[in-house]
Design an enzyme around this catalytic site. Sequence first.
Site, mmCIF file in Angstrom:
data_model
loop_
_atom_site.group_PDB
_atom_site.id
_atom_site.type_symbol
_atom_site.label_atom_id
_atom_site.label_comp_id
_atom_site.label_asym_id
_atom_site.label_seq_id
_atom_site.Cartn_x
_atom_site.Cartn_y
_atom_site.Cartn_z
ATOM 1 N N GLU A 67 0.822 -1.474 0.002
ATOM 2 C CA GLU A 67 -0.218 0.045 -0.011
ATOM 3 C C GLU A 67 1.000 1.327 0.087
ATOM 4 O O GLU A 67 0.787 2.349 -0.846
ATOM 5 C CB GLU A 67 -0.900 0.105 1.288
ATOM 6 C CG GLU A 67 -1.753 1.657 1.187
ATOM 7 C CD GLU A 67 -2.581 1.122 2.490
ATOM 8 O OE1 GLU A 67 -3.654 2.279 2.438
ATOM 9 O OE2 GLU A 67 -2.795 0.371 3.361
ATOM 10 N N ASP A 108 -0.673 -5.159 3.184
ATOM 11 C CA ASP A 108 -1.197 -3.912 3.945
ATOM 12 C C ASP A 108 -0.632 -3.836 5.186
ATOM 13 O O ASP A 108 -0.914 -4.620 6.117
ATOM 14 C CB ASP A 108 -2.535 -3.933 3.992
ATOM 15 C CG ASP A 108 -3.237 -2.473 4.157
ATOM 16 O OD1 ASP A 108 -2.782 -1.639 4.902
ATOM 17 O OD2 ASP A 108 -4.616 -2.104 4.060
ATOM 18 N N ILE A 156 -0.769 -1.779 7.832
ATOM 19 C CA ILE A 156 -1.711 -1.313 8.722
ATOM 20 C C ILE A 156 -2.953 -1.207 8.218
ATOM 21 O O ILE A 156 -3.255 -0.016 7.663
ATOM 22 C CB ILE A 156 -1.289 -0.001 9.703
ATOM 23 C CG1 ILE A 156 0.275 -0.357 10.506
ATOM 24 C CG2 ILE A 156 -2.291 0.215 10.751
ATOM 25 C CD1 ILE A 156 0.552 0.733 11.372
ATOM 26 N N ASP A 157 -3.633 -2.060 8.201
ATOM 27 C CA ASP A 157 -5.209 -1.997 7.634
ATOM 28 C C ASP A 157 -6.090 -1.520 8.953
ATOM 29 O O ASP A 157 -6.087 -2.234 9.646
ATOM 30 C CB ASP A 157 -5.664 -3.357 7.175
ATOM 31 C CG ASP A 157 -6.981 -3.097 6.495
ATOM 32 O OD1 ASP A 157 -7.154 -2.214 5.806
ATOM 33 O OD2 ASP A 157 -8.047 -4.115 6.330
ATOM 34 N N THR A 160 -5.882 2.329 9.229
ATOM 35 C CA THR A 160 -5.060 3.344 9.748
ATOM 36 C C THR A 160 -5.683 4.311 10.692
ATOM 37 O O THR A 160 -5.323 4.841 11.776
ATOM 38 C CB THR A 160 -4.190 3.951 8.544
ATOM 39 O OG1 THR A 160 -3.610 2.849 8.124
ATOM 40 C CG2 THR A 160 -3.349 5.068 9.093
ATOM 41 N N ASP A 186 -6.048 -4.547 0.579
ATOM 42 C CA ASP A 186 -7.069 -4.637 1.860
ATOM 43 C C ASP A 186 -7.591 -6.035 1.575
ATOM 44 O O ASP A 186 -8.100 -6.505 2.672
ATOM 45 C CB ASP A 186 -8.275 -3.660 1.464
ATOM 46 C CG ASP A 186 -7.823 -2.202 1.493
ATOM 47 O OD1 ASP A 186 -7.191 -1.701 2.467
ATOM 48 O OD2 ASP A 186 -7.944 -1.464 0.583
#
Length: 260
Positions: A57, A77, A79-80, A82, A206
């Site tokens: 990402e 990802d 930190i999905d 955020t 995601d």
Amino acid sequence: MAIILDTYIVREKINQRKDVLIKSCDIDLVTKWDQEVERLLIDGITVKYPEHKFIGEESTASSQKITLTNAPTWIIDPIDGTMNFVHGLPHTCISVALLIDKTTEIGIVYNPILEQLFTARKGQGAFFNGAPISVSGEKELHKALLMIEMGTSRDPEKMKVVLENITLLTSRIHGIRSLGSAALNMCMVALGGADVYFEFGIHAWDIAAGDLIVREAGGVSIDPAGGAFDVMSRRILCASSIELAQKLSQILIQYYPTRD
């Protein structure tokens, strides 16, 4: 070591003050910790698999074009969720998928705050903290618990569709929930805690891992209009059964974002 550092960063920094940067709009956020976790993951994997490719990402947000080939490719990802991470809400996770020949072979979603580890390997089932999991099997829309998100875009056309769908579905389902993370929403379907989830405007990072986890738990992933799922389409509908997925797809108002 990289994985240990990644989870340490998310766990230790979630309740600390963060310097927040804006990406595409005021609610599309990134912190230096998103960037650091992604760097650590890519560096750690590259040491062992130097020929593998990556779609991340934050590297994509830095203007690197997304190209999915048949080569082994890790979709990450860091930190999905955020927005949750920025606010200290503990529904946030690291999502990692390995695709070979454009087919997902491994999916990992880990929330280090709540110590929720979801894993799947193609043909070998899905697991939550090491224990096998399965979808609810629900087939009826009026009995279904739906996961949905507003997303990180405030495009007027998209927002209109999202709100119309919420209004349309409210009287037809058991209820609506939102964790603020596409990957965790999908894992709730895999776990049987929710029955169906859809979203327009998300990205490959995601949903790549969550898709495999749902399917290996006995669920399905399709395009929200009813066709085949395409990880690069920025559209997802996953459900506890094909019957439920099809019933929802037949009544959804559709929105088609630009592809990844």
